[in-house]
Write an enzyme that holds these catalytic residues in place. Structure first.
Site, PDB file in Angstrom:
ATOM      1  N   ARG A 198       0.822  -1.217   0.000  1.00 56.99           N
ATOM      2  CA  ARG A 198       0.000   0.000   0.000  1.00 56.99           C
ATOM      3  C   ARG A 198       0.849   1.259   0.000  1.00 56.99           C
ATOM      4  O   ARG A 198       0.379   2.350  -0.291  1.00 56.99           O
ATOM      5  CB  ARG A 198      -0.980  -0.034   1.189  1.00 56.99           C
ATOM      6  CG  ARG A 198      -2.007   1.067   1.189  1.00 56.99           C
ATOM      7  CD  ARG A 198      -3.293   0.715   1.942  1.00 56.99           C
ATOM      8  NE  ARG A 198      -3.099  -0.054   3.147  1.00 56.99           N
ATOM      9  CZ  ARG A 198      -2.607   0.434   4.301  1.00 56.99           C
ATOM     10  NH1 ARG A 198      -2.287   1.700   4.387  1.00 56.99           N
ATOM     11  NH2 ARG A 198      -2.471  -0.360   5.344  1.00 56.99           N
ATOM     12  N   TYR A 203     -17.169  14.463 -16.643  1.00 56.95           N
ATOM     13  CA  TYR A 203     -17.664  13.084 -16.561  1.00 56.95           C
ATOM     14  C   TYR A 203     -18.715  13.025 -15.439  1.00 56.95           C
ATOM     15  O   TYR A 203     -18.540  13.635 -14.383  1.00 56.95           O
ATOM     16  CB  TYR A 203     -16.494  12.135 -16.294  1.00 56.95           C
ATOM     17  CG  TYR A 203     -16.936  10.787 -15.798  1.00 56.95           C
ATOM     18  CD1 TYR A 203     -17.784   9.991 -16.558  1.00 56.95           C
ATOM     19  CD2 TYR A 203     -16.517  10.305 -14.565  1.00 56.95           C
ATOM     20  CE1 TYR A 203     -18.212   8.757 -16.094  1.00 56.95           C
ATOM     21  CE2 TYR A 203     -16.930   9.078 -14.096  1.00 56.95           C
ATOM     22  CZ  TYR A 203     -17.786   8.303 -14.862  1.00 56.95           C
ATOM     23  OH  TYR A 203     -18.212   7.092 -14.402  1.00 56.95           O
ATOM     24  N   ASP A 220      -8.492  17.261 -16.478  1.00 56.50           N
ATOM     25  CA  ASP A 220      -8.728  15.852 -16.790  1.00 56.50           C
ATOM     26  C   ASP A 220      -8.379  15.668 -18.263  1.00 56.50           C
ATOM     27  O   ASP A 220      -9.081  16.171 -19.149  1.00 56.50           O
ATOM     28  CB  ASP A 220     -10.195  15.497 -16.497  1.00 56.50           C
ATOM     29  CG  ASP A 220     -10.464  14.005 -16.656  1.00 56.50           C
ATOM     30  OD1 ASP A 220      -9.863  13.392 -17.566  1.00 56.50           O
ATOM     31  OD2 ASP A 220     -11.284  13.458 -15.898  1.00 56.50           O
ATOM     32  N   LYS A 264      -9.040   4.206 -19.689  1.00 57.33           N
ATOM     33  CA  LYS A 264      -9.408   4.518 -21.073  1.00 57.33           C
ATOM     34  C   LYS A 264      -8.196   4.334 -22.000  1.00 57.33           C
ATOM     35  O   LYS A 264      -7.728   3.223 -22.171  1.00 57.33           O
ATOM     36  CB  LYS A 264      -9.998   5.925 -21.124  1.00 57.33           C
ATOM     37  CG  LYS A 264     -11.055   6.185 -20.043  1.00 57.33           C
ATOM     38  CD  LYS A 264     -12.228   5.227 -20.151  1.00 57.33           C
ATOM     39  CE  LYS A 264     -13.419   5.515 -19.295  1.00 57.33           C
ATOM     40  NZ  LYS A 264     -13.281   5.662 -17.867  1.00 57.33           N
TER      41      LYS A 264
HETATM   42  C1  LIG Z   1     -13.134  12.008 -18.356  1.00 54.71           C
HETATM   43  C2  LIG Z   1     -13.235  10.992 -17.267  1.00 54.71           C
HETATM   44  N1  LIG Z   1     -12.641  11.229 -16.089  1.00 54.71           N
HETATM   45  C3  LIG Z   1     -12.706  10.339 -15.079  1.00 54.71           C
HETATM   46  C4  LIG Z   1     -13.402   9.164 -15.196  1.00 54.71           C
HETATM   47  C5  LIG Z   1     -13.465   8.192 -14.055  1.00 54.71           C
HETATM   48  O1  LIG Z   1     -12.573   7.155 -14.302  1.00 54.71           O
HETATM   49  P1  LIG Z   1     -12.743   5.650 -13.742  1.00 54.71           P
HETATM   50  O2  LIG Z   1     -13.951   5.071 -14.384  1.00 54.71           O
HETATM   51  O3  LIG Z   1     -11.452   5.011 -14.128  1.00 54.71           O
HETATM   52  O4  LIG Z   1     -12.893   5.764 -12.262  1.00 54.71           O
HETATM   53  C6  LIG Z   1     -14.019   8.868 -16.410  1.00 54.71           C
HETATM   54  C7  LIG Z   1     -14.768   7.610 -16.591  1.00 54.71           C
HETATM   55  O5  LIG Z   1     -15.461   7.412 -17.571  1.00 54.71           O
HETATM   56  C8  LIG Z   1     -13.937   9.811 -17.465  1.00 54.71           C
HETATM   57  O6  LIG Z   1     -14.536   9.599 -18.657  1.00 54.71           O
END
Ligand SMILES: Cc1ncc(COP(=O)(O)O)c(C=O)c1O
Length: 407
Positions: free
Chosen positions: A82, A136, A201, A226
Site C-alpha cells: 500500500r 464526466y 482531466d 481509457k
Molecule cells: C473524463 C473521465 N474522467 C474520469 C473518469 C473516471 O474514471 P474511472 O472510471 O477510471 O474511475 C471517467 C470515466 O469514464 C472519465 O470519462
C-alpha cells in the site's frame, strides 16, 4: 533478486522528466524501462508482493518517518504494497515522462485519483472547488453531492477568476470534455487560477494530443481505464504533477488504500508503449466518421474537437436509443478508449447521475450519442453506423450545411 531491482520507486534514471530531444513515440516505448537492459531483462518484471522482508526495524522507522514528512517514495527496498510497488512505479515514471511532469501517482481508478486530490486539498482546509461543466458524470456527482465535504461553484471558463475564494483549493476542467467534447483554453484558465492549482482531466486528449502541464496546469488527471490502458481490461487512475503534490497524494493513497494492483501497473505500462500509434490511428478513423456524420441528413449536429482525438459525439433527429440498439459491430457500452468502437447514450448512462437540467444546460442533450472510435476498418464502422441510424431521408444535405454542423 538484487536490492536495486526491489526498489519501490523506479530507478532515478527513469523518474526524471523527458530529456530534450526524445520524441513522445520514443518515450512511450522506453520510459519506465530504461534500466531493464542493464538488469538483463527485456519485459518489465511484475512484483506481486504485498510485503517485503526487513531485518532493520530502526531503519524502517526512519524511512516511515521520512514518508510521513514529505510523501517522497521511500529509498531502498519496498516496505508494504500500500506504500508503493515497483511495477506500478514504472508506469508512474513513464506517464510522468509523457505528460512532462516531475512525478505521477497511480490509483485504483480515475475516481480514486480525483478523490485523493480533493482529500489533499480538503485536509488543508481548502474545500471549495471551482469547476466547469460538463465533466464526466461521476466527477460532477462527487462535487455536487459534496461526498468528500467539498463545496463546488460551477462556472464557465471565463468566470473562473471571479469564482475563486480564499478557501478555493482547486479548479477543475476537462478538455475535451465528456461527453460534448467542448474544449477549454487551458492557458487562459491556468492564468485565471493564479496560485490555485488547476486540475485538467486529460483522459480524452491523452499526452499524445495535449500536455496540460505545458499550459500551466499543476495537476493532470487520467482515467487510465481509457486510452492509457487502451484495451478495456484495466481499471485505473493517475495524477501527473510536481513532486510536492505527488508526495501528498502518496500519503493520502497510503492512508485511504486506493492503490493500483501491480498487474494493472504492468498492463498500463504496456498500453503506454502503443499509445501514440493507437491514438493517431483511432483519431484518423474518428475524423473520417465525424465528416460522414456531418454530411448525413439523419444527424442534426456533430461535435469533434479542434485538437482531434478518437471521440465523436453527435445528435440525431430520430430516437438515439434505436441507434444504440441497432449497432452490430460497434459495442453499445459505457467507457471509452479501447481498441474497439463503443457507443453510448450519455443522458442514460455516463451522465445519468447528473441532474437533468444541469446536464442539458451543459450541452448534454437527450439526443446526444457518444462514440469512442477504435481501430477497426473505417468503412466497416460506417456501414454499421449507417444501418443503426435507420432509414435515410431522401437527398443528401449540401456540403456547406454539413460543415456547419461539425463543431
Ligand atoms: C473524463 C473521465 N474522467 C474520469 C473518469 C473516471 O474514471 P474511472 O472510471 O477510471 O474511475 C471517467 C470515466 O469514464 C472519465 O470519462
Amino acid at each position: 533478486m538484487d536490492s536495486a531491482r526491489r526498489h519501490t520507486s523506479a530507478p532515478d534514471d527513469v523518474r526524471t522528466t523527458a530529456p530534450a530531444g526524445r520524441a513522445l513515440a520514443t518515450e512511450a516505448v522506453h520510459a519506465g524501462r530504461d534500466d531493464l537492459a542493464g538488469r538483463g531483462l527485456h519485459a518489465p518484471p511484475i512484483d506481486l508482493s504485498t510485503t517485503y522482508p526487513s531485518y532493520d526495524s530502526r531503519g524502517e522507522a526512519a524511512r516511515i518517518d521520512a514518508f510521513a514528512a514529505t510523501g517522497a517514495e521511500p529509498d531502498g527496498p519496498p516496505v508494504y504494497g500500500r506504500l508503493g510497488n515497483p511495477t506500478v512505479a514504472r508506469f508512474e515514471a513513464a506517464l510522468a515522462r509523457l505528460e512532462g511532469t516531475e512525478a505521477a501517482v497511480a490509483f485504483a481508478s480515475g475516481m480514486a485519483a480525483l478523490t485523493a486530490v480533493l482529500l489533499v486539498r480538503g485536509s488543508m482546509g481548502l474545500r471549495h472547488v471551482v469547476a466547469v461543466r460538463p465533466l464526466y458524470g461521476c466527477s460532477d456527482h462527487l462535487l455536487t453531492a459534496g461526498l468528500l465535504g467539498s463545496e463546488v461553484t460551477w462556472t464557465d471558463p471565463a468566470g473562473v477568476a471571479d469564482a475563486l475564494r480564499p478557501d478555493t483549493g482547486l479548479v477543475l476542467v476537462e478538455s475535451p470534455a465528456n461527453p460534448t467534447l467542448a474544449e477549454v483554453d487551458l492557458r487562459a484558465v491556468a492564468h485565471a487560477c493564479g496560485s490555485v492549482p488547476l486540475l485538467v482531466d486529460n483522459t480524452f486528449a491523452t499526452p499524445v494530443l495535449q500536455r496540460p502541464a505545458e499550459h500551466g496546469a499543476r495537476l493532470v488527471l487520467h482515467s487510465a481505464t481509457k486510452y492509457l490502458g487502451g484495451h478495456g481490461d484495466v481499471l485505473a487512475g493517475v495524477v501527473a504533477c510536481d513532486e510536492e503534490f505527488a508526495g501528498r497524494l502518496r500519503q493520502v493513497r497510503f492512508a485511504t488504500g486506493g492503490v493500483l494492483h501491480p498487474l494493472a501497473g504492468y498492463l498500463l505500462l504496456r498500453g503506454l508503449s502503443t499509445l501514440p500509434v493507437r491514438v493517431r490511428a483511432a483519431s484518423a478513423n474518428a475524423a473520417d466518421l465525424a465528416g460522414r456524420l456531418a454530411a448525413d441528413p439523419r444527424v442534426s449536429r456533430v461535435h469533434y474537437p479542434r485538437i482531434g482525438g478518437a471521440m465523436v459525439s453527435f445528435e440525431v433527429y430520430g430516437d438515439p436509443h434505436e441507434v444504440v440498439g441497432g449497432v452490430r459491430l460497434i459495442t453499445p457500452a459505457v467507457s471509452l478508449g479501447s481498441v474497439d468502437t463503443l457507443i453510448q447514450h450519455p443522458a442514460s448512462i455516463s451522465h445519468r447521475i447528473v441532474d437533468a437540467d444541469d446536464r442539458r444546460s451543459a450541452g448534454v442533450s437527450d439526443r446526444l450519442l457518444r462514440l469512442s472510435v477504435g481501430l477497426e476498418d473505417v468503412d466497416d464502422l460506417w456501414a454499421d453506423l449507417d444501418r443503426a441510424l435507420g432509414e435515410r431521408a431522401a437527398g443528401a444535405i449540401p456540403l456547406r450545411e454539413a460543415l456547419a454542423r461539425t463543431e
